[in-house]
Design a protein around this motif. Structure first.
Motif, mmCIF file in Angstrom:
data_model
loop_
_atom_site.group_PDB
_atom_site.id
_atom_site.type_symbol
_atom_site.label_atom_id
_atom_site.label_comp_id
_atom_site.label_asym_id
_atom_site.label_seq_id
_atom_site.Cartn_x
_atom_site.Cartn_y
_atom_site.Cartn_z
ATOM 1 N N LEU A 45 0.840 -1.197 0.000
ATOM 2 C CA LEU A 45 0.000 0.000 0.000
ATOM 3 C C LEU A 45 0.881 1.255 0.000
ATOM 4 O O LEU A 45 2.108 1.178 -0.017
ATOM 5 C CB LEU A 45 -0.934 -0.022 1.207
ATOM 6 C CG LEU A 45 -1.888 -1.220 1.286
ATOM 7 C CD1 LEU A 45 -2.736 -1.156 2.550
ATOM 8 C CD2 LEU A 45 -2.785 -1.299 0.046
ATOM 9 N N LEU A 46 0.252 2.406 0.013
ATOM 10 C CA LEU A 46 0.944 3.680 -0.156
ATOM 11 C C LEU A 46 2.089 3.876 0.827
ATOM 12 O O LEU A 46 3.166 4.343 0.460
ATOM 13 C CB LEU A 46 -0.061 4.829 -0.015
ATOM 14 C CG LEU A 46 0.508 6.250 -0.102
ATOM 15 C CD1 LEU A 46 1.046 6.527 -1.498
ATOM 16 C CD2 LEU A 46 -0.571 7.277 0.272
ATOM 17 N N THR A 47 1.875 3.531 2.088
ATOM 18 C CA THR A 47 2.900 3.786 3.099
ATOM 19 C C THR A 47 3.969 2.698 3.145
ATOM 20 O O THR A 47 4.898 2.793 3.955
ATOM 21 C CB THR A 47 2.263 3.940 4.496
ATOM 22 O OG1 THR A 47 1.430 2.797 4.767
ATOM 23 C CG2 THR A 47 1.419 5.200 4.569
ATOM 24 N N ASP A 48 3.866 1.698 2.296
ATOM 25 C CA ASP A 48 4.935 0.707 2.166
ATOM 26 C C ASP A 48 5.973 1.258 1.187
ATOM 27 O O ASP A 48 6.323 0.644 0.188
ATOM 28 C CB ASP A 48 4.370 -0.623 1.671
ATOM 29 C CG ASP A 48 5.376 -1.759 1.740
ATOM 30 O OD1 ASP A 48 6.412 -1.595 2.414
ATOM 31 O OD2 ASP A 48 5.116 -2.804 1.117
ATOM 32 N N VAL A 49 6.465 2.443 1.507
ATOM 33 C CA VAL A 49 7.284 3.223 0.585
ATOM 34 C C VAL A 49 8.726 2.707 0.572
ATOM 35 O O VAL A 49 9.269 2.310 1.594
ATOM 36 C CB VAL A 49 7.236 4.718 0.972
ATOM 37 C CG1 VAL A 49 7.681 4.928 2.405
ATOM 38 C CG2 VAL A 49 8.084 5.565 0.047
ATOM 39 N N ILE A 50 9.321 2.682 -0.616
ATOM 40 C CA ILE A 50 10.742 2.381 -0.777
ATOM 41 C C ILE A 50 11.494 3.701 -0.860
ATOM 42 O O ILE A 50 11.073 4.624 -1.557
ATOM 43 C CB ILE A 50 10.991 1.553 -2.051
ATOM 44 C CG1 ILE A 50 10.504 0.111 -1.869
ATOM 45 C CG2 ILE A 50 12.470 1.565 -2.445
ATOM 46 C CD1 ILE A 50 10.629 -0.738 -3.117
ATOM 47 N N ALA A 51 12.611 3.817 -0.142
ATOM 48 C CA ALA A 51 13.428 5.038 -0.216
ATOM 49 C C ALA A 51 14.880 4.712 0.086
ATOM 50 O O ALA A 51 15.171 3.927 0.986
ATOM 51 C CB ALA A 51 12.915 6.102 0.750
ATOM 52 N N CYS A 52 15.774 5.335 -0.667
ATOM 53 C CA CYS A 52 17.200 5.236 -0.357
ATOM 54 C C CYS A 52 17.534 6.263 0.730
ATOM 55 O O CYS A 52 16.737 7.151 1.018
ATOM 56 C CB CYS A 52 18.025 5.494 -1.611
ATOM 57 S SG CYS A 52 17.980 7.208 -2.177
ATOM 58 N N PRO A 53 18.730 6.203 1.331
ATOM 59 C CA PRO A 53 19.090 7.189 2.361
ATOM 60 C C PRO A 53 19.205 8.614 1.841
ATOM 61 O O PRO A 53 19.103 9.566 2.610
ATOM 62 C CB PRO A 53 20.437 6.678 2.885
ATOM 63 C CG PRO A 53 20.430 5.223 2.595
ATOM 64 C CD PRO A 53 19.694 5.093 1.292
ATOM 65 N N GLY A 54 19.411 8.784 0.528
ATOM 66 C CA GLY A 54 19.426 10.115 -0.066
ATOM 67 C C GLY A 54 20.500 11.015 0.520
ATOM 68 O O GLY A 54 21.513 10.567 1.073
ATOM 69 N N GLY A 55 20.269 12.324 0.400
ATOM 70 C CA GLY A 55 21.251 13.313 0.808
ATOM 71 C C GLY A 55 21.485 13.400 2.296
ATOM 72 O O GLY A 55 22.403 14.112 2.737
ATOM 73 N N ASP A 56 20.698 12.703 3.099
ATOM 74 C CA ASP A 56 20.976 12.677 4.535
ATOM 75 C C ASP A 56 22.310 11.999 4.820
ATOM 76 O O ASP A 56 22.965 12.299 5.816
ATOM 77 C CB ASP A 56 19.856 11.955 5.286
ATOM 78 C CG ASP A 56 18.630 12.821 5.446
ATOM 79 O OD1 ASP A 56 18.693 13.789 6.217
ATOM 80 O OD2 ASP A 56 17.609 12.546 4.788
ATOM 81 N N PHE A 57 22.700 11.056 3.946
ATOM 82 C CA PHE A 57 23.947 10.336 4.176
ATOM 83 C C PHE A 57 24.801 10.175 2.918
ATOM 84 O O PHE A 57 26.018 10.199 2.997
ATOM 85 C CB PHE A 57 23.653 8.939 4.758
ATOM 86 C CG PHE A 57 23.025 8.985 6.114
ATOM 87 C CD1 PHE A 57 23.791 9.259 7.237
ATOM 88 C CD2 PHE A 57 21.662 8.778 6.284
ATOM 89 C CE1 PHE A 57 23.222 9.313 8.499
ATOM 90 C CE2 PHE A 57 21.078 8.837 7.543
ATOM 91 C CZ PHE A 57 21.857 9.107 8.648
ATOM 92 N N CYS A 58 24.170 9.971 1.773
ATOM 93 C CA CYS A 58 24.911 9.580 0.571
ATOM 94 C C CYS A 58 25.584 10.778 -0.090
ATOM 95 O O CYS A 58 24.935 11.791 -0.358
ATOM 96 C CB CYS A 58 23.977 8.894 -0.415
ATOM 97 S SG CYS A 58 24.799 8.345 -1.918
#
Length: 594
Positions: free
Chosen positions: A438-451
């Motif tokens: 469902l919508l909140t089963d979201v996939i996300a990379c760590p992004g600019g917080d770490f990478c």
């Protein structure tokens, strides 16, 4: 699950000792940073935005309770930044947050003391000092884990459907083949310095839950008319700057030839893949540019391996039997733990519907624990949670868990009679949200917080989604949606395959976000693998929640009874959704986005 032999144990132990020697030489000044770079990358150690990042392999997603406890220990004892470094990193993040266009979304503070489960069933740590790397590698080796080839231009961690061996729609249990491929590819001398990284995934069920169309090589277990086991082979899938769906190069490859055929593919890639431009060096570019000529070259190389070399990597029945013996049904015993759960309660019934799947064995189920919790990045597990997860695996699932492509954790051996107790424990840990697919089963990379490669942060947007859509009834009414987020074009968050994809981009040092629609990873719900299309100019972070609301509002207004988001989008077309998204733009930042 596979148990390391004495050879396997010595292999990872000696590799850890070798890495300790390399680090000590570097610390003494005998190796330069440049000389250390390929050595640490081959062991899974990056230098990220603020600190080293360690990537630990979990081949084909199978992990034991003992290994989970070790990951918990590493999170607790080693994923601990120097206070001065943490303060500096937080100040940098705060300054970045304040510099963004428009009223930006609140950003959670930088976290530490946890592991991050990725879409490729690795576990990453973001704060382990390089001075502690050798200790960590030795601890991992003690429980048959490592970071070998989780980075670098080599054959990466071998992936597979998390439900291999337990799925009701299983055709072939691909775990033995994935394990044989792992052993064959580890430090393979011919393929240690490929033009670019190389990823392989197996799927042995009717439904493709391993996203094989998006891999350099995707192998689908099948049976022919005679009932013989083989593989349909796809080559040249990938995301990044040029999203491409893999091409079928063999409809049926006999199982015993899988390594010889993989070797033929990689030899052709190694010989002809571009090395002058890393953005055009992936095998997908070679397959796309050469078409049938690439397939012909692979077949020629394969025939040479078989006829001239004597098919040296043919898998014998004895070897398959040896490895398959590790993947039999484990000793199973119900926990019979008393539970106070009201099994007639709507929330429990929704959990059964969305987080519990059928099983190939009567009386058994698989349970997916949702690692999508407000306050945590998707796929994050702190030390206490990993400890609790290890205990759950021992109590309810024969000591085994599986990491999934969607950054969740699945228990593969749960008795149906134990489901109320499993729910009760999972609920207490915050892992029982009925939101799988469902919508909140979201996939996300760590992004600019770490990478250090990221153009923009993703975790504050993911956290907003998890906080905003906590009404279970609303999420259930919206229905199945794949929402995927990446902080840069490298696509670690698989935004290309999201029904709704969000990609962080840089504009004059500011964070902006492109929105794509219509991607799919190849599951039954999504349909065939395909890449999403950009809906318009980029949005600032503050606009993304309104854009998402507009897209969902448009869907709910135009859908037919029972129609899923992806099906409505395909029927209606992108135009109404694109118009709704662009109408959600904030006037004060519109000019800057164009």
């Amino acid at each position: 699950m596979y148990q390391y032999t004495e050879f396997d144990r010595q292999f990872v132990k000696l590799r850890a000792e070798q890495f300790r020697d390399q680090l000590e030489r570097w610390e003494r000044g005998e190796l330069t940073d440049e000389q250390l770079l390929p050595l640490r990358l081959q062991n899974g150690w990056y230098i990220q935005r603020y600190a080293p990042m360690a990537r630990i392999a979990v081949p084909y997603g199978e992990i034991s309770s003992t290994q989970l406890r070790m990951l918990a220990r590493i999170a607790r004892e080693y994923d601990q930044p120097d206070p001065v470094l943490l303060a500096q990193a937080q100040a940098t993040q705060d300054a970045l947050q304040a510099s963004q266009p428009g009223a930006t979304l609140p950003a959670p503070p930088l976290r530490y003391g946890y592991g991050h489960f990725t879409t490729r069933t690795n576990c990453q740590f973001n704060w382990i000092p390089l001075s502690k790397a050798a200790e960590v590698m030795e601890l991992l080796a003690s429980v048959s884990m490592h970071g070998i080839q989780t980075s670098g231009n080599d054959i990466r961690n071998i992936n597979a459907d998390a439900w291999e061996g337990v799925a009701q729609d299983s055709v072939v249990d691909c775990r033995p083949f994935a394990e044989i491929t792992r052993q064959w590819s580890s430090l393979h001398p011919e393929f240690s310095y490929l033009p670019r990284k190389f990823k392989i995934s197996y799927n042995g069920a009717v439904e493709d839950r391993a996203a094989t169309g998006w891999y350099d090589i995707g192998l689908l277990g099948v049976k022919n008319a005679q009932g013989e086991v083989g593989f349909t082979v796809k080559v040249g899938g990938g995301m990044g700057r040029t999203p491409v769906i893999g091409t079928v190069v063999r409809e049926f490859l006999p199982w015993n030839q899988v390594l010889n055929y993989i070797e033929a593919i990689i030899r052709v890639y190694n010989a002809y893949g571009r090395r002058d431009n890393k953005w055009k060096a992936r095998i997908k570019i070679l397959v796309k540019s050469e078409g049938q000529a690439f397939i012909d070259a692979v077949e020629k190389e394969f025939n040479a391996i078989v006829e001239l070399d004597g098919a040296p990597h043919t898998i014998t029945q004895a070897e398959l039997d040896r490895v398959s013996a590790f993947f039999v049904v484990p000793p199973l015993k119900p926990a019979n733990r008393p539970a106070q759960t009201d099994t007639s309660a709507p929330l429990y019934q929704r959990w059964l519907e969305h987080n519990v799947r059928g099983h190939k064995l009567p009386g058994m189920k698989t349970v997916t624990l949702s690692f999508k919790r407000p306050g945590f990045a998707p796929g994050d597990a702190d030390a206490d949670t990993m400890e609790a997860l290890a205990h759950m695996a021992e109590l309810f699932s024969a000591g085994e868990a599986r990491l999934t492509h969607e950054q969740n954790v699945m228990l593969p051996w749960v008795f149906e009679s134990d489901l109320p107790a499993v729910y009760e424990v999972a609920h207490a840990l915050g892992l029982a949200t009925p939101n799988i697919n469902l919508l909140t089963d979201v996939i996300a990379c760590p992004g600019g917080d770490f990478c250090s490669l990221a153009n923009a942060r993703t975790l504050h947007i993911a956290d907003h989604v998890l906080l905003r859509y906590q009404d279970v009834n609303e999420v259930l009414d919206i229905g199945p949606i794949d929402l995927h987020m990446s902080g840069c074009i490298n696509s670690c968050g698989h935004h290309h395959s999201g029904h709704i994809g969000i990609l962080g981009v840089d504009k004059d040092g500011k964070e902006w976000y492109q929105v794509t629609l219509g991607g799919a990873d190849g599951t039954t719900l999504s349909g065939p693998a395909t890449g999403g299309k950009v809906v318009g100019p980029a949005f600032c972070a503050a606009e993304i929640p309104d854009v998402l609301e507009a897209l969902l509002r448009t869907y709910r207004a135009l859908r037919q009874p029972g129609e899923l988001f992806i099906d409505a989008l395909r029927r209606i077309g992108h135009d109404p959704f694109k118009a709704a998204a662009n109408a959600a733009r904030h006037p004060r930042v519109e000019a800057a986005a164009i």
